[in-house]
Motif scaffolding. Structure first.
Motif, PDB file in Angstrom:
ATOM      1  N   LEU A 151     -45.128  40.171  39.215  1.00  0.00           N
ATOM      2  CA  LEU A 151     -43.707  39.874  39.020  1.00  0.00           C
ATOM      3  C   LEU A 151     -43.202  40.468  37.709  1.00  0.00           C
ATOM      4  CD1 LEU A 151     -43.709  36.177  40.275  1.00  0.00           C
ATOM      5  CD2 LEU A 151     -42.337  38.027  41.230  1.00  0.00           C
ATOM      6  N   ALA A 152     -44.040  40.408  36.688  1.00  0.00           N
ATOM      7  CA  ALA A 152     -43.630  40.942  35.386  1.00  0.00           C
ATOM      8  C   ALA A 152     -43.440  42.456  35.484  1.00  0.00           C
ATOM      9  CB  ALA A 152     -44.685  40.592  34.328  1.00  0.00           C
ATOM     10  N   ARG A 153     -44.405  43.144  36.104  1.00  0.00           N
ATOM     11  CA  ARG A 153     -44.303  44.605  36.234  1.00  0.00           C
ATOM     12  C   ARG A 153     -43.077  45.009  37.042  1.00  0.00           C
ATOM     13  NH1 ARG A 153     -49.747  45.070  37.860  1.00  0.00           N
ATOM     14  NH2 ARG A 153     -51.094  45.350  36.064  1.00  0.00           N
ATOM     15  N   ALA A 154     -42.788  44.237  38.089  1.00  0.00           N
ATOM     16  CA  ALA A 154     -41.660  44.577  38.973  1.00  0.00           C
ATOM     17  C   ALA A 154     -40.327  44.087  38.400  1.00  0.00           C
ATOM     18  CB  ALA A 154     -41.885  43.958  40.351  1.00  0.00           C
ATOM     19  N   GLN A 155     -40.369  43.375  37.289  1.00  0.00           N
ATOM     20  CA  GLN A 155     -39.155  42.748  36.715  1.00  0.00           C
ATOM     21  C   GLN A 155     -38.404  42.005  37.818  1.00  0.00           C
ATOM     22  OE1 GLN A 155     -36.886  45.365  34.204  1.00  0.00           O
ATOM     23  NE2 GLN A 155     -38.688  46.205  33.263  1.00  0.00           N
ATOM     24  N   ALA A 156     -39.171  41.149  38.527  1.00  0.00           N
ATOM     25  CA  ALA A 156     -38.630  40.512  39.728  1.00  0.00           C
ATOM     26  C   ALA A 156     -38.144  39.079  39.512  1.00  0.00           C
ATOM     27  CB  ALA A 156     -39.677  40.553  40.838  1.00  0.00           C
ATOM     28  N   CYS A 157     -38.153  38.596  38.297  1.00  0.00           N
ATOM     29  CA  CYS A 157     -37.556  37.273  38.020  1.00  0.00           C
ATOM     30  C   CYS A 157     -37.340  37.133  36.518  1.00  0.00           C
ATOM     31  CB  CYS A 157     -38.444  36.142  38.541  1.00  0.00           C
ATOM     32  SG  CYS A 157     -40.021  36.034  37.715  1.00  0.00           S
ATOM     33  N   HIS A 158     -36.525  36.126  36.174  1.00  0.00           N
ATOM     34  CA  HIS A 158     -36.276  35.845  34.746  1.00  0.00           C
ATOM     35  C   HIS A 158     -37.119  34.679  34.255  1.00  0.00           C
ATOM     36  CE1 HIS A 158     -32.370  37.406  36.379  1.00  0.00           C
ATOM     37  NE2 HIS A 158     -32.533  38.222  35.362  1.00  0.00           N
ATOM     38  N   VAL A 159     -37.552  33.822  35.191  1.00  0.00           N
ATOM     39  CA  VAL A 159     -38.227  32.578  34.808  1.00  0.00           C
ATOM     40  C   VAL A 159     -39.375  32.309  35.783  1.00  0.00           C
ATOM     41  CG1 VAL A 159     -37.884  30.099  34.309  1.00  0.00           C
ATOM     42  CG2 VAL A 159     -35.938  31.653  34.121  1.00  0.00           C
ATOM     43  N   PHE A 160     -40.470  31.747  35.261  1.00  0.00           N
ATOM     44  CA  PHE A 160     -41.548  31.225  36.121  1.00  0.00           C
ATOM     45  C   PHE A 160     -41.447  29.713  36.142  1.00  0.00           C
ATOM     46  CE2 PHE A 160     -44.909  34.701  34.837  1.00  0.00           C
ATOM     47  CZ  PHE A 160     -44.279  35.635  35.664  1.00  0.00           C
ATOM     48  N   SER A 161     -41.509  29.112  37.328  1.00  0.00           N
ATOM     49  CA  SER A 161     -41.712  27.670  37.394  1.00  0.00           C
ATOM     50  C   SER A 161     -43.219  27.438  37.305  1.00  0.00           C
ATOM     51  CB  SER A 161     -41.177  27.102  38.713  1.00  0.00           C
ATOM     52  OG  SER A 161     -41.519  25.731  38.779  1.00  0.00           O
ATOM     53  N   LEU A 162     -43.644  26.768  36.244  1.00  0.00           N
ATOM     54  CA  LEU A 162     -45.075  26.514  36.042  1.00  0.00           C
ATOM     55  C   LEU A 162     -45.441  25.174  36.662  1.00  0.00           C
ATOM     56  CD1 LEU A 162     -45.417  27.534  32.259  1.00  0.00           C
ATOM     57  CD2 LEU A 162     -45.885  28.940  34.290  1.00  0.00           C
ATOM     58  N   LYS A 163     -46.503  25.174  37.451  1.00  0.00           N
ATOM     59  CA  LYS A 163     -46.983  23.919  38.046  1.00  0.00           C
ATOM     60  C   LYS A 163     -48.492  23.924  37.957  1.00  0.00           C
ATOM     61  CE  LYS A 163     -43.189  23.392  41.310  1.00  0.00           C
ATOM     62  NZ  LYS A 163     -42.774  23.428  42.708  1.00  0.00           N
ATOM     63  N   VAL A 164     -49.031  22.893  37.345  1.00  0.00           N
ATOM     64  CA  VAL A 164     -50.467  22.836  37.074  1.00  0.00           C
ATOM     65  C   VAL A 164     -51.268  22.951  38.374  1.00  0.00           C
ATOM     66  CG1 VAL A 164     -52.297  21.347  36.171  1.00  0.00           C
ATOM     67  CG2 VAL A 164     -50.140  21.574  34.917  1.00  0.00           C
ATOM     68  N   ALA A 165     -50.798  22.344  39.447  1.00  0.00           N
ATOM     69  CA  ALA A 165     -51.559  22.332  40.709  1.00  0.00           C
ATOM     70  C   ALA A 165     -51.674  23.734  41.304  1.00  0.00           C
ATOM     71  CB  ALA A 165     -50.912  21.386  41.708  1.00  0.00           C
ATOM     72  N   LYS A 166     -50.539  24.425  41.429  1.00  0.00           N
ATOM     73  CA  LYS A 166     -50.599  25.731  42.123  1.00  0.00           C
ATOM     74  C   LYS A 166     -51.338  26.777  41.303  1.00  0.00           C
ATOM     75  CE  LYS A 166     -46.199  27.555  40.442  1.00  0.00           C
ATOM     76  NZ  LYS A 166     -44.918  28.173  40.690  1.00  0.00           N
ATOM     77  N   GLU A 223     -42.926  29.485  44.409  1.00  0.00           N
ATOM     78  CA  GLU A 223     -44.052  29.715  45.320  1.00  0.00           C
ATOM     79  C   GLU A 223     -44.679  31.101  45.124  1.00  0.00           C
ATOM     80  OE1 GLU A 223     -41.269  28.141  46.020  1.00  0.00           O
ATOM     81  OE2 GLU A 223     -41.409  26.806  47.767  1.00  0.00           O
ATOM     82  N   THR A 224     -43.901  32.090  44.663  1.00  0.00           N
ATOM     83  CA  THR A 224     -44.449  33.449  44.493  1.00  0.00           C
ATOM     84  C   THR A 224     -45.436  33.532  43.333  1.00  0.00           C
ATOM     85  OG1 THR A 224     -42.431  34.432  45.397  1.00  0.00           O
ATOM     86  CG2 THR A 224     -43.821  35.887  44.109  1.00  0.00           C
ATOM     87  N   VAL A 225     -45.302  32.652  42.339  1.00  0.00           N
ATOM     88  CA  VAL A 225     -46.150  32.796  41.152  1.00  0.00           C
ATOM     89  C   VAL A 225     -47.192  31.682  41.074  1.00  0.00           C
ATOM     90  CG1 VAL A 225     -44.435  31.723  39.576  1.00  0.00           C
ATOM     91  CG2 VAL A 225     -46.192  33.236  38.649  1.00  0.00           C
ATOM     92  N   CYS A 226     -48.403  32.007  41.488  1.00  0.00           N
ATOM     93  CA  CYS A 226     -49.512  31.035  41.443  1.00  0.00           C
ATOM     94  C   CYS A 226     -50.591  31.516  40.471  1.00  0.00           C
ATOM     95  CB  CYS A 226     -50.077  30.807  42.833  1.00  0.00           C
ATOM     96  SG  CYS A 226     -48.874  30.039  43.954  1.00  0.00           S
ATOM     97  N   THR A 227     -51.152  32.692  40.716  1.00  0.00           N
ATOM     98  CA  THR A 227     -52.254  33.178  39.878  1.00  0.00           C
ATOM     99  C   THR A 227     -51.716  34.041  38.728  1.00  0.00           C
ATOM    100  OG1 THR A 227     -52.445  35.213  41.153  1.00  0.00           O
ATOM    101  CG2 THR A 227     -53.710  33.314  41.942  1.00  0.00           C
ATOM    102  N   PRO A 228     -52.550  34.291  37.718  1.00  0.00           N
ATOM    103  CA  PRO A 228     -52.131  35.223  36.658  1.00  0.00           C
ATOM    104  C   PRO A 228     -51.822  36.613  37.233  1.00  0.00           C
ATOM    105  CG  PRO A 228     -54.065  33.990  35.967  1.00  0.00           C
ATOM    106  CD  PRO A 228     -53.840  33.658  37.406  1.00  0.00           C
ATOM    107  N   GLN A 229     -52.508  36.978  38.330  1.00  0.00           N
ATOM    108  CA  GLN A 229     -52.242  38.284  38.955  1.00  0.00           C
ATOM    109  C   GLN A 229     -50.851  38.309  39.598  1.00  0.00           C
ATOM    110  OE1 GLN A 229     -55.101  36.479  39.372  1.00  0.00           O
ATOM    111  NE2 GLN A 229     -56.393  37.757  38.078  1.00  0.00           N
ATOM    112  N   ASP A 230     -50.449  37.183  40.220  1.00  0.00           N
ATOM    113  CA  ASP A 230     -49.066  37.089  40.740  1.00  0.00           C
ATOM    114  C   ASP A 230     -48.086  37.275  39.583  1.00  0.00           C
ATOM    115  OD1 ASP A 230     -50.085  36.287  43.236  1.00  0.00           O
ATOM    116  OD2 ASP A 230     -49.818  34.144  42.807  1.00  0.00           O
ATOM    117  N   ALA A 231     -48.401  36.646  38.473  1.00  0.00           N
ATOM    118  CA  ALA A 231     -47.512  36.699  37.299  1.00  0.00           C
ATOM    119  C   ALA A 231     -47.384  38.143  36.807  1.00  0.00           C
ATOM    120  CB  ALA A 231     -48.051  35.797  36.193  1.00  0.00           C
ATOM    121  N   MET A 232     -48.510  38.878  36.787  1.00  0.00           N
ATOM    122  CA  MET A 232     -48.492  40.279  36.353  1.00  0.00           C
ATOM    123  C   MET A 232     -47.625  41.120  37.289  1.00  0.00           C
ATOM    124  SD  MET A 232     -50.153  41.054  33.627  1.00  0.00           S
ATOM    125  CE  MET A 232     -50.436  42.804  33.828  1.00  0.00           C
TER     126      MET A 232
END
Ligand code: MUC
Ligand code: MG
Length: 383
Positions: free
Chosen positions: A264-279, A253-262
């Motif tokens: 999380l990446a900057r904060a090193q806050a996860c190892h994996v993204f669950s990708l879902k086309v809808a969100k 749920e935390t990773v929806c937009t490319p900005q969310d992804a950035m």
């Protein structure tokens, strides 16, 4: 420049399809799915299909089937009629201008557009999405009946059938102690024959997660999905740093937009993204999120909102084009429903989903099934 693929008509309808058993998540239990199915016609006669599925109405996130259908019919379709269907990014921009947010609604329209254009060109959709890199992906199944004996029975059968050997358990509805006991019993029953993951769907606070996740890892869990609220990046960061040598933390749920992804990446806050086309708001935007994962050395997982074979096949085309750092996928939605909408489902062999070829998304919709589950016929109301 004249348009090669003018968009002529777009229709969205809600279906109601029962599930084969109650599916229990941290925020409630569902016994039917209500996907919004989009049909998009080009002036050349080609028709593409798209889907947006929510879980439990608007209880997984903000969008509901009724809201999605309304956004499409009232705002997104008028913004696209007469436009060139082949200019996917321009279509996305026009939808953004007409409508803020509404990622699920936009994803269903973009899906139908890509299907229609790919069919017009007699190409598999993956060819318009970067090219196929995987022929198959390991396919997880979710054990979420809420009952240990039933969960174990389901898991045994799927192992024997060589369909699934990754099992995700939905936790967070009961007390953490009960969850740990439930997961431990299943782990003992499966005795090392499967990979075990959990999805907490945001139910725990940071302290609960810090206290109980090590116990789940001791029981044999190796991948932990969205243990804390979507906003709680600080807790995700701590968990990733402290548990990282024993299990992987996955953001959903935390990773929806490319900005969310950035973020999380900057904060090193996860190892994996669950990708879902809808969100992510469509196939192309899912690629953008996957690109951030790639650049940040974050893995990806092919997630689901429990779509029928329409949305699952579309997701499969996209996932087939992504990089090698993956944890498999969970496109098992069609198997959880009493019936599907296509003449033939994607095949599952040797624990792997066989990723489809075209034309379009490579599945043929059975209009009789579509009509059978249409809410206009079933007379059901919102969840
Ligand atoms: C989620 O949050 O991942 C996916 C599989 C499943 O059982 O529920 C969904 C939602
Ligand atoms: Mg999840």
């Amino acid at each position: 420049m004249t348009s090669r693929f003018p968009i002529e008509r777009i229709e969205a309808r809600i279906l109601d399809i029962p599930t084969i058993r109650p599916h229990k998540l941290s925020f409630g239990s569902i016994s039917r799915q209500s996907p919004v199915i989009v049909q998009l016609w080009l002036a050349n006669g080609a028709c593409g299909f798209g889907e947006a599925a929510t879980i439990g109405g608007p209880s997984w996130n903000e969008e509901s089937p009724e809201g999605i259908q309304h956004a499409i019919n009232a705002y997104l379709a008028p913004a696209l009629l007469g436009q060139d269907g082949a200019c996917f990014e321009t279509a996305l921009t026009r939808m953004d201008l007409a409508c803020k947010g509404n990622a699920f609604a936009k994803s269903a329209v973009e899906m139908a557009l890509i299907d229609a254009v790919a069919r017009s060109l007699s190409l598999p959709a993956w060819q318009l999405l970067g090219g196929k890199r995987h022929q198959s992906l390991p396919l997880a199944w979710t054990l979420a009946s809420g009952d240990v004996a039933r969960d174990l029975e389901e898991a045994q059968l799927r192992l024997e059938q060589k369909r699934h050997r990754i099992f995700k358990m939905k936790i967070g509805a009961r007390s953490p102690e009960q969850d740990v006991a439930h997961v431990s019993q299943i782990a003992r029953g499966l005795d090392g024959r499967a990979t075990l993951t959990v999805d907490v769907n945001q139910a725990w606070d940071g302290n609960t997660a810090r206290r109980y996740l090590p116990q789940l890892i001791d029981a044999g869990v190796t991948l932990i999905e969205q243990p804390v609220a979507k906003w709680n990046v600080e807790a995700l960061k701590t968990l990733t740093a402290t548990l990282g040598d024993r299990a992987s933390i996955m953001a959903d749920e935390t990773v929806c937009t490319p900005q969310d992804a950035m973020l999380l990446a900057r904060a090193q806050a996860c190892h994996v993204f669950s990708l879902k086309v809808a969100k992510h708001g469509g196939l192309l935007r899912t690629r953008q999120v996957a690109a951030v994962a790639d650049a940040a050395d974050i893995g990806w997982y092919g997630g689901t909102m429990l779509e029928t074979s329409i949305g699952s096949a579309a997701s499969a085309h996209l996932f087939s084009t992504l990089g090698t750092q993956h944890h498999g996928c969970e496109l098992f939605g069609p198997q959880l429903l009493v019936d599907d909408l296509v003449t033939e489902r994607m095949a599952i062999r040797d624990f792997e989903l066989q990723l489809p070829d075209g034309p379009g998304f490579g599945v043929e919709v059975d209009m009789a099934l579509l009509n059978r589950f249409d809410r206009a016929r079933t007379g059901l109301t919102s969840v």
